[in-house]
Scaffold this motif. Structure first.
Motif, PDB file in Angstrom:
ATOM      1  N   GLU A 123      39.480  46.969  65.388  1.00  0.00           N
ATOM      2  CA  GLU A 123      39.845  46.119  64.250  1.00  0.00           C
ATOM      3  C   GLU A 123      38.693  45.974  63.249  1.00  0.00           C
ATOM      4  OE1 GLU A 123      41.660  44.095  67.987  1.00  0.00           O
ATOM      5  OE2 GLU A 123      39.866  45.239  67.436  1.00  0.00           O
ATOM      6  N   ALA A 124      37.473  46.186  63.738  1.00  0.00           N
ATOM      7  CA  ALA A 124      36.296  46.044  62.873  1.00  0.00           C
ATOM      8  C   ALA A 124      35.764  47.397  62.404  1.00  0.00           C
ATOM      9  CB  ALA A 124      35.209  45.270  63.611  1.00  0.00           C
ATOM     10  N   PRO A 163      25.829  37.460  60.760  1.00  0.00           N
ATOM     11  CA  PRO A 163      27.001  37.504  59.872  1.00  0.00           C
ATOM     12  C   PRO A 163      27.893  38.717  60.133  1.00  0.00           C
ATOM     13  CG  PRO A 163      25.032  36.927  58.622  1.00  0.00           C
ATOM     14  CD  PRO A 163      24.572  37.352  59.974  1.00  0.00           C
ATOM     15  N   LEU A 164      27.307  39.859  60.441  1.00  0.00           N
ATOM     16  CA  LEU A 164      28.092  41.051  60.758  1.00  0.00           C
ATOM     17  C   LEU A 164      28.914  40.846  62.026  1.00  0.00           C
ATOM     18  CD1 LEU A 164      25.734  44.121  60.126  1.00  0.00           C
ATOM     19  CD2 LEU A 164      27.937  43.670  59.037  1.00  0.00           C
ATOM     20  N   LEU A 165      28.270  40.249  63.035  1.00  0.00           N
ATOM     21  CA  LEU A 165      28.963  40.008  64.306  1.00  0.00           C
ATOM     22  C   LEU A 165      30.085  38.993  64.128  1.00  0.00           C
ATOM     23  CD1 LEU A 165      25.867  39.838  66.685  1.00  0.00           C
ATOM     24  CD2 LEU A 165      27.529  41.705  66.508  1.00  0.00           C
ATOM     25  N   ARG A 166      29.856  37.981  63.331  1.00  0.00           N
ATOM     26  CA  ARG A 166      30.908  36.983  63.070  1.00  0.00           C
ATOM     27  C   ARG A 166      32.107  37.625  62.376  1.00  0.00           C
ATOM     28  NH1 ARG A 166      29.807  31.626  63.705  1.00  0.00           N
ATOM     29  NH2 ARG A 166      27.616  30.999  63.999  1.00  0.00           N
ATOM     30  N   GLU A 170      35.918  37.920  63.693  1.00  0.00           N
ATOM     31  CA  GLU A 170      37.074  37.414  62.937  1.00  0.00           C
ATOM     32  C   GLU A 170      38.154  38.487  62.809  1.00  0.00           C
ATOM     33  OE1 GLU A 170      35.254  36.272  59.324  1.00  0.00           O
ATOM     34  OE2 GLU A 170      34.334  34.438  60.144  1.00  0.00           O
ATOM     35  N   LEU A 171      37.731  39.705  62.540  1.00  0.00           N
ATOM     36  CA  LEU A 171      38.694  40.800  62.387  1.00  0.00           C
ATOM     37  C   LEU A 171      39.410  41.095  63.704  1.00  0.00           C
ATOM     38  CD1 LEU A 171      36.563  43.219  60.168  1.00  0.00           C
ATOM     39  CD2 LEU A 171      38.628  41.981  59.457  1.00  0.00           C
ATOM     40  N   ALA A 172      38.658  41.048  64.798  1.00  0.00           N
ATOM     41  CA  ALA A 172      39.248  41.331  66.108  1.00  0.00           C
ATOM     42  C   ALA A 172      40.187  40.224  66.558  1.00  0.00           C
ATOM     43  CB  ALA A 172      38.140  41.536  67.138  1.00  0.00           C
ATOM     44  N   ARG A 173      39.847  38.986  66.215  1.00  0.00           N
ATOM     45  CA  ARG A 173      40.655  37.854  66.670  1.00  0.00           C
ATOM     46  C   ARG A 173      41.877  37.606  65.796  1.00  0.00           C
ATOM     47  NH1 ARG A 173      38.276  33.174  66.124  1.00  0.00           N
ATOM     48  NH2 ARG A 173      36.421  33.840  64.955  1.00  0.00           N
ATOM     49  N   ALA A 174      41.859  38.184  64.594  1.00  0.00           N
ATOM     50  CA  ALA A 174      42.943  37.914  63.642  1.00  0.00           C
ATOM     51  C   ALA A 174      44.309  38.311  64.173  1.00  0.00           C
ATOM     52  CB  ALA A 174      42.667  38.630  62.318  1.00  0.00           C
ATOM     53  N   GLY A 175      44.365  39.364  64.972  1.00  0.00           N
ATOM     54  CA  GLY A 175      45.660  39.817  65.458  1.00  0.00           C
ATOM     55  C   GLY A 175      46.001  39.317  66.850  1.00  0.00           C
ATOM     56  N   ALA A 176      45.269  38.339  67.329  1.00  0.00           N
ATOM     57  CA  ALA A 176      45.472  37.876  68.707  1.00  0.00           C
ATOM     58  C   ALA A 176      46.695  36.989  68.861  1.00  0.00           C
ATOM     59  CB  ALA A 176      44.230  37.120  69.193  1.00  0.00           C
ATOM     60  N   GLY A 177      47.205  36.453  67.764  1.00  0.00           N
ATOM     61  CA  GLY A 177      48.314  35.502  67.860  1.00  0.00           C
ATOM     62  C   GLY A 177      47.797  34.129  68.256  1.00  0.00           C
ATOM     63  N   GLY A 178      48.705  33.190  68.460  1.00  0.00           N
ATOM     64  CA  GLY A 178      48.293  31.842  68.842  1.00  0.00           C
ATOM     65  C   GLY A 178      47.600  31.109  67.701  1.00  0.00           C
ATOM     66  N   ARG A 179      46.974  30.001  68.045  1.00  0.00           N
ATOM     67  CA  ARG A 179      46.350  29.145  67.026  1.00  0.00           C
ATOM     68  C   ARG A 179      44.908  29.541  66.723  1.00  0.00           C
ATOM     69  NH1 ARG A 179      45.200  24.597  68.627  1.00  0.00           N
ATOM     70  NH2 ARG A 179      45.471  24.917  70.869  1.00  0.00           N
TER      71      ARG A 179
END
Length: 259
Positions: A123-124, A163-166, A170-179
């Motif tokens: 995703e990143a 900042p790069l790791l953050r 964010e990109l990896a977690r964006a498609g995880a679903g949930g809250r």
């Protein structure tokens, strides 16, 4: 060098190290260490062969802190590369320099490990060139002399990398679903999360000591720097969890501990 090969290089290999983590740091008598030990003094359990005499019994003997420590491969690099295979016993004049350099190189290797993990995230992918460039720069710095390393301001490199790791997270977690709850830096000691939907959650720098995470859905959750000592992860779904290290898992209670 592939990310798989790089990950292997960033795993501790005690057979190629001079037991630096058993000598360089200070231990304070606590739930993690059974005794006090000043910095630069060999642990009483260290043998003449640079091996721990109670390695298989560390938790039972009160040395759980040793079990969960991870140098991310800095120990063997310092021994084999920085000091050319010499050690503090056969060359005692090097002891001070070796012990002072270890924490600096360990921090650099931890950053390298995080960057390498980020490079595995599809995703990143658009960040991969920047992540790879940052990893190459830090690796080059980590290959410097002991004098250069001891005078290094690691925080300067950390501020460039975080900042790069953050963003990768964010990109990896964006498609995880949930809250995707944000618990970054939170005090969650003893918190009950049993069976909770924590997909894509951020636990960056969170205190999860003794937290109940049994059966929780932790897919794509970010555990960068989270303190998982005693956290109960039995039955939790950690599929695709981000930046979760072996040392963090060793600190927690897992299905492997209670099959």
């Amino acid at each position: 060098m592939s990310e798989r090969t790089e990950n292997a290089r960033l795993a501790a290999d005690c057979t190629r190290c001079a037991a630096l983590c058993c000598v360089a740091p200070a231990f304070a008598k606590s739930s993690d260490f059974a005794v006090d030990k000043p910095a630069g003094q060999a642990c009483r359990n260290l043998g003449d062969d640079f091996r721990c005499r109670i390695h298989e019994e560390l938790p039972e003997r009160g040395f759980r802190g040793c079990v969960v420590f991870d140098c991310f491969g800095a120990g063997q690099r310092l021994t084999q590369e920085t000091f050319g295979g010499r050690d503090w016993r056969s060359s005692p004049e090097l002891a001070g320099a070796m012990f002072a350099t270890l924490p600096v190189l360990r921090q650099l290797h931890e950053l390298l490990w995080l960057l390498t993990e980020a490079l595995t995230l599809d995703e990143a992918r658009r960040l991969h060139p920047k992540l790879r460039a940052a990893a190459e720069q830090i690796d080059a710095v980590a290959g410097g002399s002991a004098d250069d390393l001891r005078g290094l301001d690691v925080e300067t490199y950390r501020q460039r990398v975080v900042p790069l790791l953050r963003r990768a997270s964010e990109l990896a977690r964006a498609g995880a679903g949930g809250r995707r709850p944000d618990h970054g830096g939170a005090n969650l000691i003893g918190r009950r999360f049993r069976g909770a939907d924590l997909r894509g959650a951020s636990f960056r720098g969170a205190l999860l000591i003794g937290a109940d995470l049994r059966g929780a859905d932790l897919r794509r959750a970010d555990f960068t720097g989270a303190d998982l000592r005693g956290a109960d992860l039995r039955g939790a779904d950690l599929t695709g969890a981000l930046f979760l290290s072996r040392s963090q898992l060793r600190a927690a209670v897992t299905d492997a501990d209670h099959p």
